[in-house]
Scaffold this motif. Structure first.
Motif, PDB file in Angstrom:
ATOM      1  N   LEU A   1     -10.436  13.508  16.567  1.00 42.46           N
ATOM      2  CA  LEU A   1     -10.942  13.665  15.202  1.00 42.46           C
ATOM      3  C   LEU A   1      -9.914  14.206  14.229  1.00 42.46           C
ATOM      4  O   LEU A   1      -9.048  15.001  14.617  1.00 42.46           O
ATOM      5  CB  LEU A   1     -12.085  14.688  15.213  1.00 42.46           C
ATOM      6  CG  LEU A   1     -13.352  14.305  15.938  1.00 42.46           C
ATOM      7  CD1 LEU A   1     -14.122  15.566  16.296  1.00 42.46           C
ATOM      8  CD2 LEU A   1     -14.184  13.376  15.084  1.00 42.46           C
ATOM      9  N   MET A   2     -10.044  13.789  12.985  1.00 44.61           N
ATOM     10  CA  MET A   2      -9.382  14.495  11.901  1.00 44.61           C
ATOM     11  C   MET A   2     -10.523  15.124  11.090  1.00 44.61           C
ATOM     12  O   MET A   2     -11.431  14.416  10.638  1.00 44.61           O
ATOM     13  CB  MET A   2      -8.574  13.526  11.028  1.00 44.61           C
ATOM     14  CG  MET A   2      -7.705  14.222  10.009  1.00 44.61           C
ATOM     15  SD  MET A   2      -6.349  15.134  10.776  1.00 44.61           S
ATOM     16  CE  MET A   2      -5.075  13.895  10.883  1.00 44.61           C
ATOM     17  N   ILE A   3     -10.493  16.452  10.975  1.00 43.07           N
ATOM     18  CA  ILE A   3     -11.520  17.110  10.160  1.00 43.07           C
ATOM     19  C   ILE A   3     -10.954  17.139   8.737  1.00 43.07           C
ATOM     20  O   ILE A   3     -10.070  17.937   8.413  1.00 43.07           O
ATOM     21  CB  ILE A   3     -11.827  18.535  10.672  1.00 43.07           C
ATOM     22  CG1 ILE A   3     -12.065  18.544  12.209  1.00 43.07           C
ATOM     23  CG2 ILE A   3     -13.018  19.130   9.923  1.00 43.07           C
ATOM     24  CD1 ILE A   3     -13.200  17.698  12.726  1.00 43.07           C
ATOM     25  N   THR A   4     -11.432  16.229   7.917  1.00 41.83           N
ATOM     26  CA  THR A   4     -10.905  16.090   6.551  1.00 41.83           C
ATOM     27  C   THR A   4     -11.803  16.869   5.582  1.00 41.83           C
ATOM     28  O   THR A   4     -12.890  17.339   5.975  1.00 41.83           O
ATOM     29  CB  THR A   4     -10.885  14.616   6.111  1.00 41.83           C
ATOM     30  OG1 THR A   4     -12.239  14.177   5.943  1.00 41.83           O
ATOM     31  CG2 THR A   4     -10.197  13.724   7.151  1.00 41.83           C
TER      32      THR A   4
ATOM     33  N   GLU B   1      -5.580  13.226   5.912  1.00 41.94           N
ATOM     34  CA  GLU B   1      -5.119  14.616   5.908  1.00 41.94           C
ATOM     35  C   GLU B   1      -6.217  15.525   6.428  1.00 41.94           C
ATOM     36  O   GLU B   1      -7.395  15.297   6.141  1.00 41.94           O
ATOM     37  CB  GLU B   1      -4.764  15.014   4.484  1.00 41.94           C
ATOM     38  CG  GLU B   1      -3.262  15.072   4.316  1.00 41.94           C
ATOM     39  CD  GLU B   1      -2.867  15.300   2.898  1.00 41.94           C
ATOM     40  OE1 GLU B   1      -2.533  16.450   2.594  1.00 41.94           O
ATOM     41  OE2 GLU B   1      -2.917  14.340   2.115  1.00 41.94           O
ATOM     42  N   GLY B   2      -5.814  16.526   7.180  1.00 39.93           N
ATOM     43  CA  GLY B   2      -6.803  17.467   7.688  1.00 39.93           C
ATOM     44  C   GLY B   2      -6.300  18.108   8.962  1.00 39.93           C
ATOM     45  O   GLY B   2      -5.098  18.124   9.222  1.00 39.93           O
TER      46      GLY B   2
ATOM     47  N   PRO C   1     -15.737  15.065   9.302  1.00 38.85           N
ATOM     48  CA  PRO C   1     -15.010  14.573  10.484  1.00 38.85           C
ATOM     49  C   PRO C   1     -14.827  13.056  10.461  1.00 38.85           C
ATOM     50  O   PRO C   1     -15.774  12.326  10.167  1.00 38.85           O
ATOM     51  CB  PRO C   1     -15.914  14.991  11.645  1.00 38.85           C
ATOM     52  CG  PRO C   1     -17.257  15.229  11.054  1.00 38.85           C
ATOM     53  CD  PRO C   1     -17.096  15.554   9.610  1.00 38.85           C
ATOM     54  N   LYS C   2     -13.613  12.607  10.759  1.00 39.68           N
ATOM     55  CA  LYS C   2     -13.351  11.164  10.868  1.00 39.68           C
ATOM     56  C   LYS C   2     -12.665  10.877  12.197  1.00 39.68           C
ATOM     57  O   LYS C   2     -11.865  11.684  12.659  1.00 39.68           O
ATOM     58  CB  LYS C   2     -12.451  10.703   9.723  1.00 39.68           C
ATOM     59  CG  LYS C   2     -13.128  10.819   8.368  1.00 39.68           C
ATOM     60  CD  LYS C   2     -12.419  10.024   7.302  1.00 39.68           C
ATOM     61  CE  LYS C   2     -13.203  10.134   6.000  1.00 39.68           C
ATOM     62  NZ  LYS C   2     -12.567   9.430   4.901  1.00 39.68           N
ATOM     63  N   VAL C   3     -12.955   9.711  12.762  1.00 40.42           N
ATOM     64  CA  VAL C   3     -12.415   9.370  14.085  1.00 40.42           C
ATOM     65  C   VAL C   3     -10.992   8.832  13.967  1.00 40.42           C
ATOM     66  O   VAL C   3     -10.736   7.893  13.222  1.00 40.42           O
ATOM     67  CB  VAL C   3     -13.304   8.306  14.776  1.00 40.42           C
ATOM     68  CG1 VAL C   3     -12.722   7.928  16.136  1.00 40.42           C
ATOM     69  CG2 VAL C   3     -14.730   8.812  14.921  1.00 40.42           C
ATOM     70  N   LEU C   4     -10.076   9.432  14.715  1.00 41.75           N
ATOM     71  CA  LEU C   4      -8.713   8.901  14.823  1.00 41.75           C
ATOM     72  C   LEU C   4      -8.653   7.901  15.959  1.00 41.75           C
ATOM     73  O   LEU C   4      -7.965   6.897  15.881  1.00 41.75           O
ATOM     74  CB  LEU C   4      -7.714  10.026  15.113  1.00 41.75           C
ATOM     75  CG  LEU C   4      -7.453  11.033  14.012  1.00 41.75           C
ATOM     76  CD1 LEU C   4      -6.484  12.100  14.518  1.00 41.75           C
ATOM     77  CD2 LEU C   4      -6.892  10.356  12.775  1.00 41.75           C
TER      78      LEU C   4
ATOM     79  N   VAL D   1       0.813  -1.234   0.000  1.00 41.69           N
ATOM     80  CA  VAL D   1       0.000   0.000   0.000  1.00 41.69           C
ATOM     81  C   VAL D   1       0.841   1.277   0.000  1.00 41.69           C
ATOM     82  O   VAL D   1       0.376   2.327  -0.424  1.00 41.69           O
ATOM     83  CB  VAL D   1      -1.033   0.051   1.151  1.00 41.69           C
ATOM     84  CG1 VAL D   1      -2.048  -1.056   1.009  1.00 41.69           C
ATOM     85  CG2 VAL D   1      -0.361  -0.004   2.500  1.00 41.69           C
ATOM     86  N   GLY D   2       2.081   1.188   0.460  1.00 40.30           N
ATOM     87  CA  GLY D   2       2.971   2.351   0.438  1.00 40.30           C
ATOM     88  C   GLY D   2       2.743   3.328   1.581  1.00 40.30           C
ATOM     89  O   GLY D   2       1.879   3.119   2.442  1.00 40.30           O
ATOM     90  N   THR D   3       3.534   4.413   1.572  1.00 44.93           N
ATOM     91  CA  THR D   3       3.463   5.416   2.640  1.00 44.93           C
ATOM     92  C   THR D   3       2.948   6.739   2.067  1.00 44.93           C
ATOM     93  O   THR D   3       2.943   6.886   0.840  1.00 44.93           O
ATOM     94  CB  THR D   3       4.861   5.625   3.255  1.00 44.93           C
ATOM     95  OG1 THR D   3       5.764   5.943   2.209  1.00 44.93           O
ATOM     96  CG2 THR D   3       5.325   4.400   4.005  1.00 44.93           C
ATOM     97  N   PRO D   4       2.542   7.716   2.884  1.00 41.19           N
ATOM     98  CA  PRO D   4       2.484   7.668   4.345  1.00 41.19           C
ATOM     99  C   PRO D   4       1.404   6.706   4.836  1.00 41.19           C
ATOM    100  O   PRO D   4       0.376   6.525   4.175  1.00 41.19           O
ATOM    101  CB  PRO D   4       2.149   9.114   4.734  1.00 41.19           C
ATOM    102  CG  PRO D   4       1.419   9.661   3.557  1.00 41.19           C
ATOM    103  CD  PRO D   4       2.002   8.995   2.354  1.00 41.19           C
TER     104      PRO D   4
END
Ligand code: AMP
Ligand code: GLY
Length: 423
Positions: free
Chosen positions: A272-275, A189-190, A279-282, A136-139
């Motif tokens: 959260l990451m606000i992308t 990202e966000g 919003p997505k849960v970290l 899948v690679g990085t990051p």
């Protein structure tokens, strides 16, 4: 009313400070606390993770209400131990605490209940995990499944770093059993933000919003830490985003827990990451954040003890939020988070104690004779109120000028990420 606070950090000092203002409180105890908390609470010499001894102590002393700060006692089952003895304690059961205690459990829960989060896979075998990251690679982000004091998540920019992290977690087992299993997830990202609510079964009440600064170095560089500073409220969570967090995350968690037959009473911290996609849960934490709790509690106008007890008992409560800002800068020891140096004499606190709008919360501090010395990675939280975020920032950094200990380190950019939303 006799109250026991469990924990040793800045968050627990803020909880003790807030509770000690309540007219309901007659005696405050802390297990084990730090030099700051011992000024306002009686010291109980029992480790926060020795949950049986704590329950026995609470029973013997007829403690009326217990508030748990850190995750480790919750994951150990402190709430179950207290409830067996009919003692009132605010926090989730051992089973519910798995939302923080196992990243794999939390991710599977989110997948099952359609809660937005990063895509992921779970591995226990080094070779298989290595093959996966090569594909899948990085990051990419690698997380130890179990508790690792905020140090178990590594953002890997390169394949080399990813393989080194997998080796540390799965082969060398640097976090023991906690890193026998890893979650490997998509890099999101966000902008990060923290949204903390109190839950009691079907009911929930949001606390003021906040933003942490997880990385050690300025500009969000360096390793992850427990948190180097925070401020509240955060403009990253505007009204529209907040509605989405409630509907798409918090309410789905409550519904999911109900369907799983898991009763939840306590704080729930949604990292959260606000992308761009919302919003997505970290991560979920089953407690207040540290350092987020410090600004949050400073901004709550309620008698917090009364509010907590009413909420615990199933009543509807409302959180009254100050319209001032609070910013908290963490002063850390040299070597934090890997190997903090301790035992250094701390100077200058007497002056700062009297500065208007500035509040000091201790974390890793203890008394040695007449001296106050460092005893951990995060040592002090210098918090300030301001009518603007800029003013809160200026006051906190001005107060820091008077404090010193050998090797003292802090970030100078706490709050800066918010300014672009405010101009
Ligand atoms: P966690 O303990 O899962 O919250 O992770 C600690 C920190 O690592 C977070 O606060 C983020 O800064 C970063 N992080 C975790 N997961 C991700 C992800 N999927 N994408 C980007 N950054 C992440
Ligand atoms: N400040 C992040 C945490 O409490 O987990």
């Amino acid at each position: 009313m006799k109250v026991l606070v469990v924990g040793n950090g800045g968050r627990e000092h803020a909880i003790a400070w807030k509770v000690s203002k309540s007219p309901l409180m007659t005696k405050l105890y802390v297990a084990k606390g730090n030099a700051g908390i011992w000024e306002i609470a009686e010291r109980v010499d029992i480790s926060p993770t020795d949950v049986k001894s704590l329950a026995e102590f609470a029973s013997k002393e007829s403690i009326d209400f217990t508030i748990v700060g850190p995750e480790a006692p919750l994951v150990e089952g402190i709430v179950d131990e207290f409830e067996k003895r009919n003692l009132k304690i605010f926090g989730p059961s051992k089973e519910a605490a798995k939302l923080e205690g196992s990243k794999a459990f939390a991710k599977a829960f989110m997948k099952k209940y359609n809660i937005p989060t990063a895509k992921y896979e779970v591995f226990t075998d080094f070779e298989e995990a290595k093959k996966y990251v090569e594909k899948v690679g990085t990051p990419i982000v690698i997380k130890a499944d179990g508790l690792a004091a905020g140090k178990g998540a590594v953002v890997c920019e390169t394949l080399e770093k990813a393989i080194e992290t997998l080796d540390k977690f799965l082969n060398k087992k640097v976090f023991g059993r906690a890193s026998e299993k890893v979650v490997i997830e998509e890099f999101l990202e966000g902008e990060e933000a923290s949204y903390i609510v109190m839950i009691n079964g079907d009911k929930y009440v949001p606390l003021p919003t906040s933003q942490d600064h997880k990385r050690l170095l300025e500009g969000d560089k360096g390793p992850n830490t427990g948190g180097m500073g925070a401020y509240s409220p955060t403009p990253v969570i505007n009204k529209e985003i907040e509605e989405r967090i409630k509907k798409e995350i918090v309410e789905k968690v409550i519904e999911g827990l109900k369907k799983e037959g898991i009763f939840y009473r306590g704080f729930l911290y949604v990292g959260l990451m606000i992308t761009k996609g919302g919003p997505k849960v970290l991560e979920f934490n089953v407690r207040l954040g540290d350092p987020e709790a410090q600004p949050i509690l400073m901004r709550i106008k309620n008698d917090f003890l009364e509010t907590l007890i009413n909420f615990y008992e199933g009543k509807d409560v409302k959180i009254e939020e100050s319209d001032r800002w609070v910013l908290d800068v963490v002063l850390a020891s040299k070597g934090y988070p890997e190997k903090p140096e301790t035992g250094k004499i701390i100077h200058g606190l007497d002056y700062v104690k009297n500065v208007e709008d500035v509040i000091l919360f201790h974390a890793g501090t203890k008394k040695e004779g007449e001296f106050l010395v460092t005893s951990g990675g995060r040592v002090l939280n210098v918090c300030a109120y301001g009518n603007t975020l800029k003013e809160a920032k200026e006051k906190a950094y001005e107060a820091i000028k008077y404090i010193c200990f050998e090797g003292m380190y802090y970030r100078r950019d706490i709050g800066d990420k918010a300014f672009k939303y405010l101009s």
